[in-house]
Design an enzyme around this catalytic site. Structure first.
Site, PDB file in Angstrom:
ATOM      1  N   ASP A 103     -23.963  11.989 -16.699  1.00  0.00           N
ATOM      2  CA  ASP A 103     -22.980  10.921 -15.532  1.00  0.00           C
ATOM      3  C   ASP A 103     -21.704  10.478 -15.774  1.00  0.00           C
ATOM      4  OD1 ASP A 103     -25.527  10.114 -12.958  1.00  0.00           O
ATOM      5  OD2 ASP A 103     -23.326   9.176 -12.289  1.00  0.00           O
ATOM      6  N   TYR A 152     -19.964  20.136   2.801  1.00  0.00           N
ATOM      7  CA  TYR A 152     -20.912  20.040   1.857  1.00  0.00           C
ATOM      8  C   TYR A 152     -21.696  21.379   1.809  1.00  0.00           C
ATOM      9  CZ  TYR A 152     -25.486  18.282   0.333  1.00  0.00           C
ATOM     10  OH  TYR A 152     -26.410  17.902  -0.771  1.00  0.00           O
ATOM     11  N   LYS A 160     -22.211  23.392  -1.001  1.00  0.00           N
ATOM     12  CA  LYS A 160     -23.854  24.265  -1.245  1.00  0.00           C
ATOM     13  C   LYS A 160     -24.235  25.892  -1.539  1.00  0.00           C
ATOM     14  CE  LYS A 160     -25.626  20.094  -2.627  1.00  0.00           C
ATOM     15  NZ  LYS A 160     -25.779  19.976  -4.415  1.00  0.00           N
TER      16      LYS A 160
END
Length: 246
Positions: free
Chosen positions: A37, A154, A158
Site C-alpha cells: 500500500d 474506471y 476494470k
C-alpha cells in the site's frame, strides 16, 4: 480446514477495505501475507491487527512502478520462502462524466488499476513460473462488465483487467500458474457508503438479493480462487454481485 496453509500471498491495496478483508481471510486460512500500500501508517496498523510479523509483513509500494512491485515480491520470498498467491487489488477512483473528466483523471485510474495489475501479474508470474505453481487473483469490477455513468476511466480499466487476466491465463497455464479475476458489485465500504443516497438506492434496486455485499464476501471468493478448490479454473471472471445485472 485451512485452505491456504503455509502459503505466501502478496496483496496490493491491502491496508484497508476489500484488500484488508482478503488479508484477514487468507491469514484465517493459514497463509502468511505481505501487504502492499502507499500509506505506511495504515500498513503497520493492518499488519498488527493480523497478528504481527509472524504472519504479516508490509511494503510501501506504488503499483505503477515496476521496480517497487519487484522489490515487494522479492521481499515476500525472502521473508516467507515462496510466492504462492498474488492479489492485484490496489485501486483509486477519479469519477467524472465523459464531458468533464480530465486527461489526468483518466490516466491516473488507468495507471493504478490496469498498469498496476499488469505489473503485478507479470512480475508475480515470472516468479511463479520458475517454481511451477501459483495463483494470481485480479480485482476487476461489475463496472468492467456493464459500464457505469461517470466512470469511463474506471470501467475501461476494470474491463481491461478481465482481458489481461484471460490473456495471462493462457500464457501461464503450461507453467502451472492460474490467473483469475473477481468482479465485485456494490460492496459496503467507506467509499461506496459516501455516494449520494439516490445513487445508492438506484444500485440497490438492481440487486436480486436485496442488499449490498460485505468485503468478507469478496474475500471468500479470493480464498476460493487462491486455493486448491479452484484447481481447474483459470481465465475466469467470478462475479460477486448479489445477482446484479446478470
Amino acid at each position: 480446514m485451512k485452505l491456504l496453509q503455509d502459503r505466501t500471498a502478496v496483496i496490493t491495496g491491502g491496508a484497508q477495505g476489500i484488500g484488508f478483508a482478503i488479508a484477514e481471510a487468507f491469514v484465517a486460512h493459514g497463509a502468511r501475507v505481505v501487504l502492499g500500500d502507499l500509506d505506511a501508517a495504515a500498513l503497520d496498523a493492518a499488519a498488527a491487527r493480523l497478528g504481527g510479523e509472524a504472519v504479516a509483513r508490509t511494503a510501501v509500494c506504488d503499483v505503477r512502478d515496476a521496480d517497487q512491485v519487484r522489490r515487494m515480491l522479492r521481499g515476500a520470498v525472502d521473508a516467507f520462502g515462496s510466492l504462492d498467491v498474488m492479489v492485484n487489488n490496489a485501486g483509486i477512483t477519479r469519477d467524472a462524466t465523459l464531458r468533464n473528466m480530465t486527461e489526468e483523471q483518466f490516466d491516473q485510474v488507468i495507471d493504478v488499476h490496469l498498469k498496476g495489475c499488469w505489473n503485478g501479474t507479470r512480475l508475480a508470474g515470472a516468479i511463479m513460473r520458475e517454481q511451477g505453481s501459483g495463483s494470481i487473483v485480479n480485482l476487476s469490477s461489475l463496472s468492467g462488465k456493464a459500464g457505469m455513468v461517470g466512470q469511463t476511466n474506471y470501467s475501461a480499466a476494470k474491463a481491461g483487467i478481465v482481458g489481461l487476466s484471460k490473456a495471462a491465463a493462457k500464457e501461464l497455464a503450461r507453467h502451472g500458474v492460474r490467473v483469475n479475476c473477481i468482479q465485485p458489485g456494490l460492496i459496503r465500504t467507506p467509499m461506496t457508503e459516501a455516494m449520494p443516497a439516490k445513487a445508492w438506492d438506484q444500485k440497490m434496486a438492481e440487486i436480486p438479493l436485496g442488499r449490498a455485499g460485505e468485503p468478507a464476501e469478496v474475500a471468500g471468493a479470493a480464498v476460493f480462487l487462491a486455493g486448491d478448490l479452484s484447481s481447474y479454473m483459470t481465465g475466469t471472471a467470478l462475479e460477486v454481485t448479489g445477482g446484479r445485472l446478470m
